[in-house]
Design a protein around this motif. Structure first.
Motif, PDB file in Angstrom:
ATOM      1  N   GLY A  14     -13.184  34.733 -54.418  1.00 41.62           N
ATOM      2  CA  GLY A  14     -13.106  34.574 -55.875  1.00 41.62           C
ATOM      3  C   GLY A  14     -14.187  33.607 -56.322  1.00 41.62           C
ATOM      4  N   ARG A  15     -14.052  33.078 -57.547  1.00 40.94           N
ATOM      5  CA  ARG A  15     -15.091  32.213 -58.090  1.00 40.94           C
ATOM      6  C   ARG A  15     -15.420  31.046 -57.153  1.00 40.94           C
ATOM      7  NH1 ARG A  15     -15.559  29.147 -63.955  1.00 40.94           N
ATOM      8  NH2 ARG A  15     -17.034  27.609 -63.181  1.00 40.94           N
ATOM      9  N   LEU A  16     -14.391  30.319 -56.746  1.00 36.59           N
ATOM     10  CA  LEU A  16     -14.647  29.176 -55.877  1.00 36.59           C
ATOM     11  C   LEU A  16     -15.111  29.646 -54.490  1.00 36.59           C
ATOM     12  CD1 LEU A  16     -14.648  26.138 -55.512  1.00 36.59           C
ATOM     13  CD2 LEU A  16     -12.216  26.250 -54.953  1.00 36.59           C
TER      14      LEU A  16
ATOM     15  N   ASP B  79     -22.483  27.331 -50.380  1.00 33.94           N
ATOM     16  CA  ASP B  79     -22.586  26.028 -49.724  1.00 33.94           C
ATOM     17  C   ASP B  79     -22.655  26.170 -48.206  1.00 33.94           C
ATOM     18  OD1 ASP B  79     -22.511  24.854 -52.178  1.00 33.94           O
ATOM     19  OD2 ASP B  79     -20.548  23.923 -51.941  1.00 33.94           O
ATOM     20  N   LEU B  80     -21.767  26.983 -47.658  1.00 34.57           N
ATOM     21  CA  LEU B  80     -21.706  27.110 -46.201  1.00 34.57           C
ATOM     22  C   LEU B  80     -22.965  27.763 -45.649  1.00 34.57           C
ATOM     23  CD1 LEU B  80     -17.985  28.251 -45.990  1.00 34.57           C
ATOM     24  CD2 LEU B  80     -18.902  26.080 -45.092  1.00 34.57           C
TER      25      LEU B  80
ATOM     26  N   ARG C  92     -11.621  13.442 -53.705  1.00 38.86           N
ATOM     27  CA  ARG C  92     -11.842  12.305 -52.803  1.00 38.86           C
ATOM     28  C   ARG C  92     -13.293  12.218 -52.320  1.00 38.86           C
ATOM     29  NH1 ARG C  92      -6.874  11.423 -48.557  1.00 38.86           N
ATOM     30  NH2 ARG C  92      -5.106  12.090 -49.860  1.00 38.86           N
ATOM     31  N   PHE C  93     -14.032  13.330 -52.453  1.00 37.21           N
ATOM     32  CA  PHE C  93     -15.419  13.345 -51.982  1.00 37.21           C
ATOM     33  C   PHE C  93     -16.429  13.164 -53.110  1.00 37.21           C
ATOM     34  CE2 PHE C  93     -12.870  15.454 -48.827  1.00 37.21           C
ATOM     35  CZ  PHE C  93     -13.305  14.842 -47.668  1.00 37.21           C
ATOM     36  N   ASP C  94     -15.934  13.146 -54.333  1.00 39.57           N
ATOM     37  CA  ASP C  94     -16.828  12.868 -55.461  1.00 39.57           C
ATOM     38  C   ASP C  94     -17.412  11.468 -55.283  1.00 39.57           C
ATOM     39  OD1 ASP C  94     -17.745  13.136 -58.361  1.00 39.57           O
ATOM     40  OD2 ASP C  94     -16.519  11.326 -58.461  1.00 39.57           O
ATOM     41  N   PRO C  95     -18.729  11.309 -55.508  1.00 34.26           N
ATOM     42  CA  PRO C  95     -19.320   9.972 -55.308  1.00 34.26           C
ATOM     43  C   PRO C  95     -18.635   8.875 -56.121  1.00 34.26           C
ATOM     44  CG  PRO C  95     -21.039  11.634 -55.442  1.00 34.26           C
ATOM     45  CD  PRO C  95     -19.755  12.340 -55.761  1.00 34.26           C
TER      46      PRO C  95
ATOM     47  N   ARG D 151     -18.685  19.227 -63.154  1.00 31.90           N
ATOM     48  CA  ARG D 151     -18.285  17.860 -62.823  1.00 31.90           C
ATOM     49  C   ARG D 151     -18.225  17.616 -61.313  1.00 31.90           C
ATOM     50  NH1 ARG D 151     -17.560  13.773 -61.140  1.00 31.90           N
ATOM     51  NH2 ARG D 151     -16.148  12.071 -61.663  1.00 31.90           N
ATOM     52  N   PHE D 152     -17.745  18.609 -60.580  1.00 36.22           N
ATOM     53  CA  PHE D 152     -17.415  18.343 -59.178  1.00 36.22           C
ATOM     54  C   PHE D 152     -18.187  19.202 -58.191  1.00 36.22           C
ATOM     55  CE2 PHE D 152     -13.459  16.574 -61.155  1.00 36.22           C
ATOM     56  CZ  PHE D 152     -13.615  15.280 -60.683  1.00 36.22           C
ATOM     57  N   GLU D 153     -19.285  19.807 -58.615  1.00 31.50           N
ATOM     58  CA  GLU D 153     -20.023  20.676 -57.687  1.00 31.50           C
ATOM     59  C   GLU D 153     -20.375  19.932 -56.394  1.00 31.50           C
ATOM     60  OE1 GLU D 153     -23.695  22.248 -59.214  1.00 31.50           O
ATOM     61  OE2 GLU D 153     -23.752  23.790 -57.647  1.00 31.50           O
ATOM     62  N   ARG D 154     -20.839  18.737 -56.536  1.00 29.17           N
ATOM     63  CA  ARG D 154     -21.262  18.004 -55.340  1.00 29.17           C
ATOM     64  C   ARG D 154     -20.052  17.634 -54.470  1.00 29.17           C
ATOM     65  NH1 ARG D 154     -24.663  12.503 -54.957  1.00 29.17           N
ATOM     66  NH2 ARG D 154     -25.001  12.578 -52.697  1.00 29.17           N
ATOM     67  N   ALA D 155     -18.942  17.330 -55.115  1.00 34.39           N
ATOM     68  CA  ALA D 155     -17.743  16.984 -54.350  1.00 34.39           C
ATOM     69  C   ALA D 155     -17.303  18.166 -53.486  1.00 34.39           C
ATOM     70  CB  ALA D 155     -16.618  16.562 -55.291  1.00 34.39           C
TER      71      ALA D 155
END
Lengths: 341, 341, 341, 341
Positions: B12-14, B21-22, B127-130, B282-286
């Motif tokens: 799906g979208r995510l 990413d992978l 939790r992984f967001d800078p 907002r959270f792409e990098r996270a």
């Protein structure tokens, strides 16, 4: 138009600010008399502001025919008898918040207001802050649609003295600090139906000895099902922080700020600014505008924009929140009677 | 070190973001297989990222010996069977949040994790967001003393579809949106003892037809008496707004921002900027950092920093909040059993 | 559409970022060859990104028929010969800024572009930053009326090495740092007529040994009389700060920001946040978008949005500013010839 | 200590603010007399603030033995004769900025100050603004190391009337607006050696008819080689914007702000706030603190923190900037004589 001759009762910290405002900052008033049970203080403040009369007995001020109107900023437990005497004396009266710690006392004042027909204005100064006033105007103009969630944060940068914090004199955190937010909740949203609350002594453990809390949160359900939340803290170490937010069906309005001095200090990897020290730095202008409004209402025969009933209802929410926090249950605000809180 | 050969289930979208990413953004991984019950979608995504294998049957991926580890981002109701199959197949597994809508299912996965000893990492990307990671470091370093109040706000700029919002598939607002905040509450503060909550359908009245709420507030009491509050909204019209605050005994940390583009537009009497459109901005990098962390944990034999138990407990608070909101009472979180929520 | 097979020449710090982008982040490209006179580096980077060919001789890459287009990010002094060879080889070419340190070299490249008719795009990545791009759109849409004053600030958080700062290789502060701002000035406002400038060695005294300056300010008069000012600093200790402002006849637009991590740390009387560390944190996305734009232009046969002439003219202003600073006079930009700068 | 009996000359807009401050806001003063050549205005203002004496002839005020000190805020062209008469009359004197439009006049006042030995304080109110005062303290404390670059922006939200803007009465933009910034430059950094400047009529074309400019930029070289830049605009449409920055060898300090009301309005994709309307909203407190400082200096026999020489030197930079802008050259500030500017 002649200036309104105001008599000021109570010359503590805020009382002296009011003395300055009434005598020098408000064009519509002159400070015609001051009273404080500390006679020497009354004399000193009277001299400082060239006030014609300084009384040690507030009753004498209330019956001074040279006085057009009365401002009462004495300790909370004296509000009821002073307000009622002022109303009986037919003096238009301003009463500082909170109206009382006991709902029954506040209710008695509201009843006296009705019976005597004398003008009585409650002091909830935040409504006169330019930020809050602008927010009200924007909301009334439909800028954010219909507000559906009310959020408020009030933080003091340090705890009060134990003597002050004692709920027997302060009413406890939900009344002492929360009453401003509960008044705003009613002003922006309408009546509150029920309250749930939590609180604790988490930062200033000494407050436990007098039975107060230093952090507390209340969630509100308004009569029509809309929602609210108020969080209060006596441990906002960084500074005095009063923030309010209205979430509406078409937008959101947020009121509040953290920076006092318009200066950024930018050093290695850091940008920093200072914070608002305390309430007088934040709301000095609101206090002045509030008394100016009182004077204009009296001079022009306008009704009080904040009546004793508003004091009663804000206090009632504070009492309900305290009870909810004590019991862990959901408290129906209107089941809170006018008996001892 | 060779790259970790990851199999991705759910496109799906995510899922497609994870595929990107992978295959391209994470140095430690290669995307060795994708699976989706939509065979055509699997084929397309596989082709887009040059993935060697594209499956319509996730089970086949799980038993593909060329796969070192599995990332599961399929619909929530499929998590339990897929995770359990992956664990049985001894594939180190990443499971997207929420673990399940029913506590019993999440508990079953946690039990399988224990029984099989297979590595299992829950996905709570914040939790992984800078910003959140920096806040955790600062707090662990004592920068604000001991945190005593946890405050969190999550607002979506628009409501989900009715099909999505249906609590039967989303879990309702306290689980669908709140689970992130409840996980943060546990991460920063520890276990939650009890919850009180209010909620309503205030802005998107159509949500009432499926039984969801669009605005809700929960107050938390942690096991040691500290306090928390979470407010959730599906009507944050202005933009996507995720803000968290930790009030400590020596200071406060606030995480969050409103501005997307670094541009101010200053016109007559107004300074304006844009807002964060939605969660991916907002959270792409996270999200990326989260999968990178998963890969490193597997490659280096490190324990999962977020275990299935964390998923279970965050879900349990969400279930408790939902029940508290339904009943108006204070709900003991640990009395929420693993039966049907 | 097949991906554009790009050959990348120059594998320094920025070159390796481009290698990553061309091979993994840009959907329209694949990295078909890399070249660096450091053969070992070429081999390593080639291996890291699975690049089919790694050359130690850039010329070989330029004549590789498998290469559709060339990205040149080698040291500035090599740009002219590489660009001209690429143009002669009929390879669509991207050239990193600055085009050259000598106007004559840049002019020769522009002439080769005209003569060969080969596509050539200059790299001024700020134009692709979402903030700058949004500002351009707003201005073109008339949001601030007609822009009449251009203001730009560029600050590096620390000085470059002496070897780098040496004007013989960097061009000096007005060219090394200022060329970005001079390009923006032209992009937003048009041609510059004259420049006055001041500068000095004020913070990093060692820069005097190579003849560079660490702080400098230039004021610009555009051809039609509008105004600009650019201030440059190699001593922005607090962080990397790039701010640009357009003051228009109906409003103002400001682009830039100081905060990197979305976190405020609020301690006694202080609210603080971090800063942007350096250019890659600020402009990573702009770099990627820039190469993506190059690829699309080549694939779709579009003209270069930033031509070599733009590189020549931005360089010309930098040369004029340097001369103005050296002489204390007002320098006519167009009197700066293409001879040795 | 008895209050200082102040005589106020000039009852224009700022004069009336001073009347209010001297009579009501400053504890150390009482307003003992007012004077304005408009006799009716003098009478009205006198009545409004219960001032014992109201003169139509400033000279009479200057020789009134009941007056301890004089504040001169009359039109600039009258400063010289009034200040000199006040000094001769041995009245401690405060003179509003600018001291004069002609350097010769300002120099004559400075000479009279020396000759008579009478106290004379120049009015540059920004030095008393809490932001600027805090910045000075921080810098003197070494917080940013040694300041090496001075940057200042002054923007008015709308142009003055043509009558006001006429350089014959205003001195032109570099003197009328810039003198504040040039005073700050000297206060923070020391003496200015040379100036280069550009300017134009870009937004309010009607200003060309009187010979003023609406936008202008000056770059400064200080005596020791440090650098400065001042940009001025009469077209800051969005609001009144006064920003100053000191870039030091260990950090940077920035003073200024854009938001007036502490309210954010957040609507679809936008967060907006208002702006500072004009100088009185921005600097009201600075004006009051300035007069309070004057009174304390007189009462306690302290030297003037801002002397007429400061007025002369700030004016000299303004004159030099005007000349630099007129000629396009670099102007040596100290070559600007005291003859007609």
């Amino acid at each position: 138009m002649a200036r309104l001759a105001v008599g000021l009762i109570g010359l503590g910290r805020l009382g002296r600010v009011y003395a300055r405002d009434l005598s020098t900052r408000i064009a519509q008033t002159r400070l015609a008399a001051v009273a404080d049970t500390n006679a020497e203080l009354a004399r000193q403040v009277g001299a400082e502001f060239d006030v014609p009369r300084a009384y040690a007995a507030p009753d004498e001020l209330l019956h001074d025919p040279a006085i057009d109107a009365v401002v009462i900023v004495s300790p909370t437990h004296t509000h009821r008898s002073l307000v009622m005497a002022a109303l009986e004396a037919k003096k238009p009266t301003f009463c500082e918040k909170p109206p009382a710690l006991l709902l029954a006392e506040a209710a008695a004042m509201a009843e006296a207001e009705r019976r005597t027909g004398t003008f009585l204005q409650m002091g909830f100064m935040r409504r006169f802050d330019p930020g809050y006033a602008a927010a009200k105007t924007q909301i009334d103009d439909g800028r954010i649609g219909r507000p559906v969630v009310f959020k408020a944060t009030s933080r003091d940068p340090f705890p009060p003295s134990l003597a002050y914090a004692d709920p027997k004199s302060s009413g406890g955190i939900f009344i002492d600090m929360g009453i401003h937010d509960f008044d705003l909740a009613r002003w922006f949203m309408g009546e509150v139906k029920s309250v749930q609350a939590v609180g604790g002594v988490l930062a200033h453990l000494e407050l436990a000895t007098v039975g107060d809390r230093d952090n507390a949160i209340a969630i509100l359900t308004f009569a029509d099902g809309r929602l609210g939340v108020v969080d209060l803290s006596r441990s906002g170490y960084y500074g005095y922080d009063i923030t309010t937010e209205l979430l509406g069906t078409e937008g959101t309005i947020r009121i509040g700020y953290l920076r006092e001095t318009p200066m950024l200090v930018m050093t290695r990897n850091s940008v920093a600014h200072d914070t608002v020290p305390y309430f007088m730095e934040r709301f000095e202008r609101a206090y002045t505008l509030q008394l100016e409004n009182f004077a204009e209402n009296v001079l022009h025969g306008r009704p009080a924009p904040i009546a004793m009933r508003d004091g009663v209802e804000a206090l009632r929410i504070g009492v309900a929140a305290t009870r909810a926090c004590d019991t862990g249950g959901c408290v129906d605000v209107h089941a809170i009677g006018a008996g001892p809180a």
